[in-house]
Design an enzyme around this catalytic site. Structure first.
Site: not given
Ligand code: AMP
Length: 116
Positions: A101, A96-97, A88, A103, A31
């Site tokens: 995924h 957020e993404v 999440n 973690h 991350d």
């Molecule tokens: P979530 O809130 O579960 O969607 O977490 C998304 C995670 O993706 C966050 O912890 C970000 O820090 C991580 N993230 C976003 N963009 C990147 C990237 N390009 N490379 C690595 N981690 C990322």
């Protein structure tokens, strides 16, 4: 591949990432905003927007992805000390993404499951 998905771009190699594990179906990378000594994301390479978007037809793929999360945790050396796996989902889950995924957080006690 989904056009504007940052994790699909990592899979395609157009955005760099610190990859710790890869096979034909799954990719794991650090991350970029690590919140623990070990903070790795494990994704299915094929785009699935969230846990909520998984379908019955994807059960096999999802099971493989979950087993690979445990495999990656062993590669990272946090299996014996333990780790937290977080998925999440959507707005209240803090997603957020929008590419599925998990973690892996470890390397120290991760603390309470949910902040009070
Ligand atoms: P979530 O809130 O579960 O969607 O977490 C998304 C995670 O993706 C966050 O912890 C970000 O820090 C991580 N993230 C976003 N963009 C990147 C990237 N390009 N490379 C690595 N981690 C990322």
């Amino acid at each position: 591949m989904s056009e504007n998905c940052i994790f699909c771009k990592i899979v395609a190699g157009t955005i760099p990432a610190q990859v710790v594990y890869e096979d034909d179906q799954v990719l794991a990378f650090h991350d970029r905003a690590g919140r623990a000594p070990v903070h790795v994301l494990v994704i299915p390479k094929r785009h699935v927007a969230s846990l909520d978007a998984l379908t019955e037809a994807e059960r096999g793929e999802a099971g493989y992805w979950l087993e690979r999360i445990a495999h990656v945790a062993r590669l990272l050396g946090v299996d014996q000390t333990g780790y937290r796996t977080i998925i999440n989902t959507n707005a209240h889950g803090g997603q957020e993404v929008f590419h599925l995924h998990g973690h892996i957080l470890g390397g120290k006690p991760i603390g309470p499951m949910v902040a009070r």
